[in-house]
Design a protein around this motif. Structure first.
Motif, short mmCIF file in Angstrom:
data_model
loop_
_atom_site.label_atom_id
_atom_site.label_comp_id
_atom_site.label_asym_id
_atom_site.label_seq_id
_atom_site.Cartn_x
_atom_site.Cartn_y
_atom_site.Cartn_z
N GLY A 394 0.80 -1.21 0.00
CA GLY A 394 0.00 0.00 0.00
C GLY A 394 0.84 1.26 0.00
N GLU A 395 1.89 1.29 0.78
CA GLU A 395 2.71 2.50 0.91
C GLU A 395 3.37 2.87 -0.41
OE1 GLU A 395 4.52 5.75 2.89
OE2 GLU A 395 2.77 4.48 3.31
N ALA A 446 -7.00 0.43 0.36
CA ALA A 446 -7.35 1.84 0.16
C ALA A 446 -6.19 2.61 -0.48
CB ALA A 446 -7.73 2.46 1.50
N LYS A 447 -4.97 2.33 -0.07
CA LYS A 447 -3.81 3.03 -0.64
C LYS A 447 -3.59 2.63 -2.09
CE LYS A 447 -1.07 4.03 3.48
NZ LYS A 447 0.25 3.91 4.13
N GLY A 499 -1.91 8.67 -0.05
CA GLY A 499 -1.16 8.55 -1.28
C GLY A 499 0.26 8.08 -1.14
N GLY A 500 0.78 7.96 0.06
CA GLY A 500 2.16 7.49 0.22
C GLY A 500 3.15 8.60 -0.07
N GLN A 501 4.35 8.23 -0.44
CA GLN A 501 5.44 9.18 -0.60
C GLN A 501 5.70 9.51 -2.07
OE1 GLN A 501 8.76 7.34 1.30
NE2 GLN A 501 7.86 7.40 3.34
N HIS A 502 6.00 10.79 -2.30
CA HIS A 502 6.48 11.26 -3.61
C HIS A 502 5.50 10.95 -4.74
CE1 HIS A 502 10.09 11.88 -1.34
NE2 HIS A 502 10.24 10.58 -1.15
N ARG A 503 4.22 11.18 -4.52
CA ARG A 503 3.25 11.02 -5.59
C ARG A 503 2.57 12.36 -5.82
NH1 ARG A 503 0.50 5.71 -2.98
NH2 ARG A 503 2.33 4.39 -3.03
N PRO A 504 2.08 12.60 -7.03
CA PRO A 504 1.41 13.87 -7.31
C PRO A 504 0.23 14.11 -6.37
CG PRO A 504 1.87 12.67 -9.33
CD PRO A 504 2.19 11.74 -8.21
N GLY A 505 0.19 15.31 -5.80
CA GLY A 505 -0.90 15.65 -4.90
C GLY A 505 -0.68 15.20 -3.47
#
Length: 548
Positions: A394-395, A446-447, A499-505
């Motif tokens: 998920g992350e 969900a992630k 959204g986790g790390q380093h993703r748009p938004g």
């Protein structure tokens, strides 16, 4: 005065080279002192003529040390002193030290690794010349790392610090994967050495092997089958189910692989044998020896250094090949509870560091990951591995937005695990470990749906089924599913939180000192009653000073 000392040392060296090395008594250090003194004088004078004069006698004495049929500790110590001369002055006399180094390992150290003086001198010598090994003889230490592990396994704690300094030099492309298995099996290696000592009486000068050569029995079985038409099962094929293979044979095979002196590639997967842990417990007995206690303490330290070097210097291809081995060995290690817990935590930290460094590993390794997540949770190690992999899936969005197919397959695995647990909950009562697993699974679902929006409809169905199962599940599980459903109505907010790390938004929470942290769903969403079902805390991410 120096000329007289030079003549005396050269005379002693010539006498040593002219007699059998077995005549060099342990208490007689004159030959070793002469070699070391001649080497020091050659270095201080810087005279190539002196090096040329002493080199033939050095070579002859070294050959006698390695070819002696009766090895003594003094023989190995003299050989080490001569090797130092070869390394210091090899360029002057055009001597390639590589064959000499290998000859020392195969002829001297292989017989004297159990001697404390030889062990200490060898580690000191290797540390002193570590840069030369790395630059000019980079394949020697990776080839002989099993023998060096025998040195440290049978040695005392005084060798720990110098061996930790030397250890990174043992890592190379040919030894990287094998070294991981050997470190996990360091306590088992101690048992193998203790077993060998019991059978032979002493490890000094012993090159014995526990394994009995199966060739004669196999030949007799083939002859009997050929002449009588009957087949004799020697009980030595562990790959056949129900073959009745004795657990002691399996343990002896493992011991024999660990007692090898050179790197011969990946060994057989003896830990797949179901009775291995019970067999090792029986071999260990009720009281652990001091050497075994030392190995149980030192092995996790070596493993941590191994992982640190791997993350810094090793290529992605080798790291990707290592991770499935980590998955398998999480539940296949020496049966000591404290040792297993410490090693498992170290492996999980390395696993997450790899996924953070290269998220695409999750997509590339989807088959072993799905196998580990969906396998029956028959032990605490397997359960914890499944939880950690669910979190990583998920992350890191199943490898990233470019791996749509892999993300879909991982989602289907999580979906299957969720429905299987919901079905089993209708038949059995609530189990805390199962609730914890469901929390991780629905969070990963969900992630994944947040990163791959095409999975959102299926994710909403999963979460809705969990939210409606409030009569069967713990409150923390179905309320978490309900809150995730609410978040998914607003994609911007959902992407920022899930959204986790380093993703748009995605908000970079680690840079916002006064805001929240990355794993918000584990803390907020109206779930503050009771202990959390996870091992993460604010201080792990934003530091003690900010958290307070």
């Amino acid at each position: 005065m120096e000329e007289r000392e030079w003549a005396i040392c050269l005379r002693i060296l010539s006498l040593g080279a002219g007699r059998d090395s077995s005549a060099i008594d342990t208490a007689d250090t004159s030959v070793r002192d002469a070699v070391e003194r001649l080497n020091a004088m050659c270095k201080s004078e810087g005279n190539e003529d002196l090096v040329t004069r002493v080199y033939p006698a050095m070579t002859k004495l070294f050959q006698r040390c390695c070819s002696s049929s009766t090895q003594r500790p003094s023989t190995a110590l003299v050989a080490l002193a001569i090797l130092q001369f070869f390394l210091d002055h090899g360029e002057t006399v055009l001597h390639d030290a590589d064959p000499s180094l290998r000859a020392f390992f195969r002829s001297c150290l292989v017989k004297q690794y159990a001697d404390p003086a030889v062990a200490a001198a060898t580690v000191t010598f290797l540390n002193h010349n570590k840069m030369k090994f790395l630059l000019s003889y980079s394949s020697v230490l990776p080839q002989f790392f099993p023998l060096l592990l025998k040195v440290i396994a049978w040695g005392d704690e005084t060798l720990d610090t110098p061996f930790l300094q030397l250890f990174p030099a043992l890592m190379g492309p040919p030894s990287f994967l094998q070294l991981f298995l050997a470190l996990l099996d360091l306590p088992t290696l101690v048992l193998a050495l203790e077993s060998l000592e019991q059978r032979t009486g002493s490890l000094h000068g012993n090159m014995g092997n526990i394994r009995k050569n199966p060739a004669p029995e196999a030949l007799l079985a083939l002859m009997d089958e050929a002449y009588t038409g009957t087949f004799i099962d020697g009980g030595d094929d562990s790959s056949k189910e129900g073959s009745g293979r004795n657990s002691h044979y399996e343990a002896d095979d493992l011991f024999s692989d660990l007692l090898k002196d050179e790197n011969e590639g990946l060994a057989e997967r003896h830990w797949s044998y179901p009775g291995m842990k019970a067999t090792l417990e029986a071999a260990m007995g009720s009281v652990q020896s001091n050497k075994l206690k030392h190995a149980l303490k030192f092995s996790p330290q070596l493993l941590q250094v191994y992982f640190d070097v791997a993350l810094r210097d090793v290529s992605d291809s080798l790291l990707c090949a290592l991770l499935p081995m980590v998955f398998f060995r999480i539940d296949a290690m020496f049966p000591d509870k404290a040792f297993s817990i410490e090693v498992q935590q170290t492996c999980f930290q390395f696993m997450h560091a790899c996924f953070k460094k290269s998220p695409q590993f999750i997509a590339l390794l989807k088959k072993p990951i799905t196998d580990s997540v969906s396998q029956p949770q028959t032990s605490d190690g397997k359960t914890e591995l499944a939880l950690q992999l669910c979190w990583a899936i998920g992350e890191h969005g199943g490898g990233g937005t470019h791996f749509k197919d892999a993300a879909r397959e991982l989602f289907e695995t999580l979906e299957l695990v969720l429905y299987e647990n919901l079905s089993s909950r209708r038949k059995t009562s609530a189990v805390p470990a199962q609730s914890r697993l469901l929390c991780f699974v629905i969070t990963a679902i969900a992630k994944l749906a947040t990163c791959h929006r095409e999975l959102s409809p299926r994710a909403r169905v999963c979460l809705a089924k969990v939210a409606r199962s409030h009569q069967l599940l713990d409150k923390i599980v179905w309320r978490r599913a309900r809150d995730y459903l609410g978040l998914m109505h607003d994609h911007a907010i959902c992407s920022s939180i899930l959204g986790g790390q380093h993703r748009p938004g995605t908000v970079e929470w680690s840079k916002a000192q006064t805001l929240a942290v990355a794993n918000i769903p584990f803390y907020l969403l109206d779930e503050r009653e009771g202990l959390p079902f996870h091992d993460f805390s604010f201080s792990d991410i934003i530091g003690q000073s900010v958290a307070s």
